[in-house]
Design an enzyme around this catalytic site. Structure first.
Site, mmCIF file in Angstrom:
data_model
loop_
_atom_site.group_PDB
_atom_site.id
_atom_site.type_symbol
_atom_site.label_atom_id
_atom_site.label_comp_id
_atom_site.label_asym_id
_atom_site.label_seq_id
_atom_site.Cartn_x
_atom_site.Cartn_y
_atom_site.Cartn_z
ATOM 1 N N VAL A 104 -9.857 -55.681 48.366
ATOM 2 C CA VAL A 104 -9.890 -57.298 48.570
ATOM 3 C C VAL A 104 -9.603 -57.854 47.103
ATOM 4 O O VAL A 104 -9.036 -59.013 47.219
ATOM 5 C CB VAL A 104 -11.020 -57.600 49.096
ATOM 6 C CG1 VAL A 104 -11.152 -56.931 50.425
ATOM 7 C CG2 VAL A 104 -12.374 -57.343 48.062
ATOM 8 N N LYS A 105 -9.556 -57.076 46.140
ATOM 9 C CA LYS A 105 -9.242 -57.514 44.646
ATOM 10 C C LYS A 105 -9.747 -59.032 44.482
ATOM 11 O O LYS A 105 -9.025 -60.112 43.990
ATOM 12 C CB LYS A 105 -7.729 -57.509 44.582
ATOM 13 C CG LYS A 105 -7.119 -56.042 44.262
ATOM 14 C CD LYS A 105 -5.815 -55.928 43.867
ATOM 15 C CE LYS A 105 -5.156 -54.450 43.828
ATOM 16 N NZ LYS A 105 -4.947 -53.896 45.220
ATOM 17 N N ARG A 106 -10.818 -59.147 44.899
ATOM 18 C CA ARG A 106 -11.751 -60.505 44.709
ATOM 19 C C ARG A 106 -12.159 -60.512 43.276
ATOM 20 O O ARG A 106 -12.178 -59.594 42.513
ATOM 21 C CB ARG A 106 -12.709 -60.642 45.567
ATOM 22 C CG ARG A 106 -12.438 -60.813 47.145
ATOM 23 C CD ARG A 106 -11.311 -61.635 47.661
ATOM 24 N NE ARG A 106 -11.154 -61.726 49.065
ATOM 25 C CZ ARG A 106 -10.035 -61.537 49.504
ATOM 26 N NH1 ARG A 106 -8.806 -61.097 48.950
ATOM 27 N NH2 ARG A 106 -9.924 -61.528 50.813
ATOM 28 N N THR A 140 -12.605 -53.434 45.838
ATOM 29 C CA THR A 140 -11.795 -53.630 44.687
ATOM 30 C C THR A 140 -12.188 -54.978 44.014
ATOM 31 O O THR A 140 -12.165 -56.067 44.737
ATOM 32 C CB THR A 140 -10.330 -53.222 44.841
ATOM 33 O OG1 THR A 140 -9.808 -54.175 45.756
ATOM 34 C CG2 THR A 140 -10.198 -51.938 45.165
ATOM 35 N N ASP B 108 -1.825 -59.514 43.782
ATOM 36 C CA ASP B 108 -1.903 -57.972 43.830
ATOM 37 C C ASP B 108 -0.562 -57.347 43.461
ATOM 38 O O ASP B 108 0.234 -58.197 43.001
ATOM 39 C CB ASP B 108 -2.243 -57.625 45.569
ATOM 40 C CG ASP B 108 -2.676 -56.302 45.719
ATOM 41 O OD1 ASP B 108 -2.370 -55.356 45.354
ATOM 42 O OD2 ASP B 108 -3.804 -56.184 46.091
#
Lengths: 310, 310
Positions: A104-106, A140, B108
């Site tokens: 999710v790369k938050r 993530t 991303d």
């Protein structure tokens, strides 16, 4: 959860995570057709197609692998129905006893990161009741906002015994633009890696911390350095296969005992049936093609780790 | 869309964006009760409560302001129903002719950023049809992955005449941990700001680029420098009010003509009824309290800009 993941890696002998990043273009026509027949050519139809695609792949590979990594962007692009398909995928993978890494790369300022941490890894209070909204096992996290963007994730991880992988050095070609810039004689990614090691001491599982790091397979020399800087961090390694990383590049990311890293492949597995090597399965049997691709990846990594031992 | 935003800023004389970041704790009890009566103490009930809360605030402030900024984390914490409330909020604000900045902080590798860009700002293809999944006007973007994580957003912005705000220097206390590190004699945030200016040249509106930047109100001296480095970038300024930024700190972020920046306040507006200054409205009239808080913020910023001119 890091202990469970390691246990499953040992059992399957596969330090492999399958990236469930279903572009509609990867979904065989017969699956799309069936979904569109039921829901029309709508966002709901697209969501149904990627969910059925995921399910078939998971059914064919779940006994071979410890973990999956759904990339939420691929679901978010189909709006609310897409997000519902993400949730369905997470739940289904958990029902198959797979460890689920939500890619999710938050990352945000403190109070906002707390909401993300609760939403993806924790519990939210609604009146007198509690819910687990997305309930991944790992997420993530983007570190650009610094410690107070990461701390709420650490807190939820401690409470729930879950984990995160912090972006340290990403696999993409321009990752160096900011991440490789030198600060006091060392690149930014090393500096971030030191922070990951520091955060990790507060979140130790048995052998490894449940605060891990993302370091791309496309930068094996960096993997070597980061392995040393973050000895207790599990490294999630994207970029294998379609992005150009190869088995022989991977040994650096692991400790000598074959632990310490888990390698992701997305397109290379889920769209395997489109590759010449697996064309014999045909689109009808795309799940079997994915299974064969997992087995090949497993063998590739195993031989790379064996070669490194010699 | 940058042209529309600037036009609306001029018309309302309010370089203000209201952050729709609805924690359940901000939602007055009577609104929660009504939602729970209908949907139970469920994620659906929570989503209904924050949606009704948003609606009432938007109804009370929409004629005073050019833009709103829903923070998706606050919706995501309620799972799929929360995301549906986010979408409903975006649509409702657009129906009121407000510019909608989706505070999503996505970013991303290339192909994945493309999915985010499509999902939040663009159109997605499903069979022979096209859909606009979330359809915000602007999105916030995290630059840690470098140009190839940002480029897909630029592409969609060019196609759709929409925009992004790239995180340059965030408002939180530990933002300096990575962002302030020196690279070739200047901090990382300046280096990122230079990139924003460069990306922005490819996406020019009339006076300003539609590639903007986030620089926190809590760092006014940095605002001054960044104003110079990115002359054509609109600066989205969070951190006013609850986070500690004050009107007098803000002049640096603007050009002399009073344009070039838009200041966000979230808690300070949407939870105004909880502050002593607006307690007279009572929780029943929380929308009116928010309106009064917007008017006070507008006056505060106006006087700061006037003082700076002298």
């Amino acid at each position: 959860m890091i202990n469970k993941m390691i246990e499953k890696i040992k059992k399957t002998e596969a330090p492999i995570v399958v990236g469930l990043d279903p572009m509609l273009a990867y979904v065989p026509e017969h699956v799309q057709k069936k979904a569109f027949a039921e829901y029309g050519e709508t966002l709901e139809g697209a969501a149904e197609a990627i969910w059925q695609f995921n399910k078939e792949i998971v059914d064919h590979v779940c006994d071979l692998i410890p973990a999956v990594k759904p990339q939420i962007a691929m679901y978010e692009q189909f709006g609310v129905p897409g997000i519902a398909a993400f949730k369905k995928t997470v739940d289904y993978c958990k029902s198959k006893d797979l460890v689920v890494i939500g890619d999710v790369k938050r990352g945000d300022i403190g109070s906002t990161s707390a909401a993300y941490a609760i939403g993806h890894l924790g519990r939210v209070q609604v009146g007198s009741r509690e819910y687990v909204p997305f309930d991944e096992d790992f997420a993530t996290v983007n570190p650009y906002l610094g410690s107070d963007g990461v701390n709420p994730f650490l807190k939820v991880c401690q409470e729930e015994k879950k984990g995160i992988f912090v972006l340290v050095k990403t696999s993409n070609p321009s990752s160096g633009e900011f991440q490789d810039q030198y600060i006091d004689g060392r690149p930014l990614y090393e500096y971030v890696g030191e922070k990951v090691a520091e955060w990790g001491t507060r979140c130790m599982g048995e052998e490894y911390s449940y605060i891990g790091a993302v370091v791309g397979a496309t930068y094996p020399e960096i993997g070597k350095v980061m392995r040393r800087i973050m000895p207790k961090a599990y490294i999630l390694v994207p970029g294998y296969g379609a992005q150009g990383g190869q088995g022989k590049d991977l040994a650096h990311f692991f400790h000598d005992d074959g632990l310490g890293a888990i390698v992701n492949s997305s397109r290379g597995i889920i769209a395997a049936y489109k590759q010449e090597a697996y064309a014999r399965f045909g689109p009808e049997h795309f799940g079997e093609a994915s299974r064969a691709a997992v087995e090949a990846m497993k063998a590739d990594i195993r031989s790379a780790l064996d070669a490194a031992k010699k």
